[in-house]
Write a protein that holds these residues in place. Structure first.
Motif, PDB file in Angstrom:
ATOM      1  N   SER A 150       0.828  -1.069  -0.137  1.00 22.99           N
ATOM      2  CA  SER A 150       0.075  -0.004   0.011  1.00 22.99           C
ATOM      3  C   SER A 150       0.859   1.245   0.022  1.00 22.99           C
ATOM      4  CB  SER A 150      -1.064   0.224   1.333  1.00 22.99           C
ATOM      5  OG  SER A 150      -0.198   0.355   2.337  1.00 22.99           O
ATOM      6  N   GLY A 151       0.250   2.338  -0.110  1.00 21.41           N
ATOM      7  CA  GLY A 151       0.989   3.572  -0.220  1.00 21.41           C
ATOM      8  C   GLY A 151       1.168   4.460   1.090  1.00 21.41           C
ATOM      9  N   LEU A 152       0.996   3.559   2.094  1.00 19.32           N
ATOM     10  CA  LEU A 152       0.944   4.194   3.660  1.00 19.32           C
ATOM     11  C   LEU A 152       2.359   4.969   3.639  1.00 19.32           C
ATOM     12  CD1 LEU A 152      -0.559   1.819   6.151  1.00 19.32           C
ATOM     13  CD2 LEU A 152      -1.552   3.970   5.264  1.00 19.32           C
ATOM     14  N   THR A 173       6.824   0.745   0.324  1.00 17.84           N
ATOM     15  CA  THR A 173       8.039   1.366   0.043  1.00 17.84           C
ATOM     16  C   THR A 173       8.137   2.817   0.436  1.00 17.84           C
ATOM     17  OG1 THR A 173       7.229   1.885  -2.242  1.00 17.84           O
ATOM     18  CG2 THR A 173       8.568  -0.318  -1.806  1.00 17.84           C
ATOM     19  N   LYS A 174       6.704   3.389   0.784  1.00 19.28           N
ATOM     20  CA  LYS A 174       6.934   4.940   1.133  1.00 19.28           C
ATOM     21  C   LYS A 174       6.741   4.952   2.711  1.00 19.28           C
ATOM     22  CE  LYS A 174       4.844   6.548  -3.219  1.00 19.28           C
ATOM     23  NZ  LYS A 174       3.953   7.133  -3.876  1.00 19.28           N
ATOM     24  N   LEU A 175       6.634   3.729   3.319  1.00 21.05           N
ATOM     25  CA  LEU A 175       6.329   3.683   4.940  1.00 21.05           C
ATOM     26  C   LEU A 175       7.900   4.268   5.513  1.00 21.05           C
ATOM     27  CD1 LEU A 175       4.669   3.367   7.309  1.00 21.05           C
ATOM     28  CD2 LEU A 175       5.299   1.182   7.150  1.00 21.05           C
ATOM     29  N   LYS A 176       7.743   5.421   6.226  1.00 24.66           N
ATOM     30  CA  LYS A 176       9.045   6.007   6.785  1.00 24.66           C
ATOM     31  C   LYS A 176       8.947   6.044   8.124  1.00 24.66           C
ATOM     32  CE  LYS A 176      10.129   8.972   2.571  1.00 24.66           C
ATOM     33  NZ  LYS A 176      10.560  10.431   2.225  1.00 24.66           N
ATOM     34  N   SER A 177       7.852   6.042   8.662  1.00 22.06           N
ATOM     35  CA  SER A 177       7.778   6.385  10.440  1.00 22.06           C
ATOM     36  C   SER A 177       6.768   5.309  10.931  1.00 22.06           C
ATOM     37  CB  SER A 177       7.196   7.786  10.495  1.00 22.06           C
ATOM     38  OG  SER A 177       7.028   8.051  11.883  1.00 22.06           O
ATOM     39  N   ILE A 178       7.121   4.806  11.997  1.00 21.84           N
ATOM     40  CA  ILE A 178       6.391   3.681  12.589  1.00 21.84           C
ATOM     41  C   ILE A 178       6.379   4.102  14.283  1.00 21.84           C
ATOM     42  CG2 ILE A 178       5.737   1.200  13.298  1.00 21.84           C
ATOM     43  CD1 ILE A 178       7.513   0.512  10.823  1.00 21.84           C
ATOM     44  N   ALA A 191       7.005  -8.567   8.159  1.00 22.45           N
ATOM     45  CA  ALA A 191       5.830  -7.575   8.745  1.00 22.45           C
ATOM     46  C   ALA A 191       6.098  -6.283   7.883  1.00 22.45           C
ATOM     47  CB  ALA A 191       5.609  -7.365   9.981  1.00 22.45           C
ATOM     48  N   PHE A 192       7.454  -5.754   8.189  1.00 22.32           N
ATOM     49  CA  PHE A 192       7.901  -4.605   7.724  1.00 22.32           C
ATOM     50  C   PHE A 192       9.182  -4.565   6.733  1.00 22.32           C
ATOM     51  CE2 PHE A 192       6.057  -3.745  11.677  1.00 22.32           C
ATOM     52  CZ  PHE A 192       4.931  -2.766  11.491  1.00 22.32           C
ATOM     53  N   ALA A 193       9.067  -5.684   6.108  1.00 25.72           N
ATOM     54  CA  ALA A 193      10.225  -5.881   4.970  1.00 25.72           C
ATOM     55  C   ALA A 193       9.952  -5.059   3.750  1.00 25.72           C
ATOM     56  CB  ALA A 193      10.523  -7.373   4.461  1.00 25.72           C
ATOM     57  N   PHE A 194      11.058  -4.298   3.209  1.00 25.62           N
ATOM     58  CA  PHE A 194      11.162  -3.736   2.097  1.00 25.62           C
ATOM     59  C   PHE A 194      10.161  -2.356   2.264  1.00 25.62           C
ATOM     60  CE2 PHE A 194      11.620  -7.961   0.508  1.00 25.62           C
ATOM     61  CZ  PHE A 194      12.795  -7.891  -0.407  1.00 25.62           C
ATOM     62  N   VAL A 213      11.727  -9.735   9.676  1.00 24.61           N
ATOM     63  CA  VAL A 213      10.747  -8.376  10.147  1.00 24.61           C
ATOM     64  C   VAL A 213      11.101  -7.254   9.189  1.00 24.61           C
ATOM     65  CG1 VAL A 213       9.838  -7.278  12.189  1.00 24.61           C
ATOM     66  CG2 VAL A 213      10.040  -9.517  12.356  1.00 24.61           C
ATOM     67  N   PHE A 214      12.446  -6.876   9.258  1.00 24.86           N
ATOM     68  CA  PHE A 214      12.576  -5.560   8.618  1.00 24.86           C
ATOM     69  C   PHE A 214      13.698  -5.925   7.566  1.00 24.86           C
ATOM     70  CE2 PHE A 214      11.749  -4.227  12.900  1.00 24.86           C
ATOM     71  CZ  PHE A 214      10.699  -3.272  12.769  1.00 24.86           C
ATOM     72  N   MET A 215      13.678  -6.895   6.889  1.00 28.67           N
ATOM     73  CA  MET A 215      14.658  -7.222   5.932  1.00 28.67           C
ATOM     74  C   MET A 215      14.489  -6.227   4.866  1.00 28.67           C
ATOM     75  SD  MET A 215      14.539 -10.934   3.641  1.00 28.67           S
ATOM     76  CE  MET A 215      13.104 -10.322   2.597  1.00 28.67           C
ATOM     77  N   GLU A 216      15.640  -6.125   4.131  1.00 28.96           N
ATOM     78  CA  GLU A 216      15.848  -5.016   3.105  1.00 28.96           C
ATOM     79  C   GLU A 216      15.100  -3.548   3.202  1.00 28.96           C
ATOM     80  OE1 GLU A 216      17.604  -5.527   0.439  1.00 28.96           O
ATOM     81  OE2 GLU A 216      17.963  -7.933   0.633  1.00 28.96           O
ATOM     82  N   CYS A 217      15.291  -3.249   4.534  1.00 26.19           N
ATOM     83  CA  CYS A 217      15.088  -1.770   4.794  1.00 26.19           C
ATOM     84  C   CYS A 217      16.132  -1.137   4.711  1.00 26.19           C
ATOM     85  CB  CYS A 217      14.422  -1.718   6.425  1.00 26.19           C
ATOM     86  SG  CYS A 217      12.746  -2.615   6.416  1.00 26.19           S
TER      87      CYS A 217
END
Length: 226
Positions: A150-152, A173-178, A191-194, A213-217
């Motif tokens: 999604s575009g989140l 791919t546009k998710l910058k802040s969690i 869950a948050f890969a890529f 979980v954060f693979m390829e971030c």
């Protein structure tokens, strides 16, 4: 009935004589009833409607907006692949069903009712124009691929969220802040890969992080464990 090109008005049933009957108002739209209706632009529901079945409006590429009355059960994939759907008003629901808006690439605006506890698998998968969403403090579980691709751009999870399941936000791919829930217990595989997240601060409540979980971030520069 259809009162003009592209507008479906669901009002009354038809009696045996072929005339409309106020005593036979529509209560259910069955599975795939209007799937693939390419010229359908809007739908007006009657107040007696109680159920929208599986895929009832699936792949209606020109459907622009939907407002669902209170008291209506919405089944999985009801609006899947409605590529021009931009705005949705939902009734109070406990569960947002599987693949409900999957592939609705133009969806920009939706308010999740403050009754929702579970967002099921693939519910908003591929909603590339959905840049932000406000979660009520009733959400407990976000299931696999719920917001995948999604575009989140920003994610703020209320403290009611305890479980984020596998690939829930995969390839956003546009998710910058969690901002995580303070009661979050587990994050599932990938869950948050890529994603484009730069910093991660995990809550004290976290008990389990699955693989990838954060693979390829590639933008991730800082992570804080409790």
């Amino acid at each position: 009935m259809q009162n003009k090109r592209g507008v479906l008005v669901i009002l009354e049933g038809i009696d045996q004589s072929g005339k409309s009957s106020a005593t036979k108002r529509v209560k259910e739209i069955s599975r795939l009833s209007f799937a693939g209706c390419r010229n359908l632009e809007s739908v007006k529901f009657c107040d007696t409607l109680r159920k929208i079945g599986y895929g009832a409006f699936m792949n209606c590429p020109n459907l622009l907006e939907v407002s669902i009355p209170v008291g209506v059960e919405v089944c999985e994939a009801a609006f899947m692949d409605c590529r021009n759907l931009k705005k949705v008003v939902l009734p109070p629901l406990k569960v947002l069903p599987k693949n409900l808006f999957k592939g609705c690439v133009s969806l920009e605006e939706i308010v999740i009712p403050d009754t929702v506890e579970i967002i099921e698998e693939g519910c908003f998968y591929g909603c590339k124009n959905l840049k932000q969403i406000t979660f009520p403090n009733t959400i407990e579980r976000i299931e696999p691929y719920a917001f995948g691709e999604s575009g989140l751009e920003e994610l703020v999870l209320p403290n009611s969220v305890q479980h984020i399941m596998e690939f829930s936000f995969y390839n956003c791919t546009k998710l910058k802040s969690i901002t995580f829930s303070e009661n979050l217990k587990s994050i599932g595989t990938g869950a948050f890969a890529f994603t484009a997240v730069a910093e991660v601060s995990l809550p004290d409540s976290i008990r389990h992080l699955s693989a990838e979980v954060f693979m390829e971030c590639d933008e991730l520069v800082s992570i804080k464990f409790p």
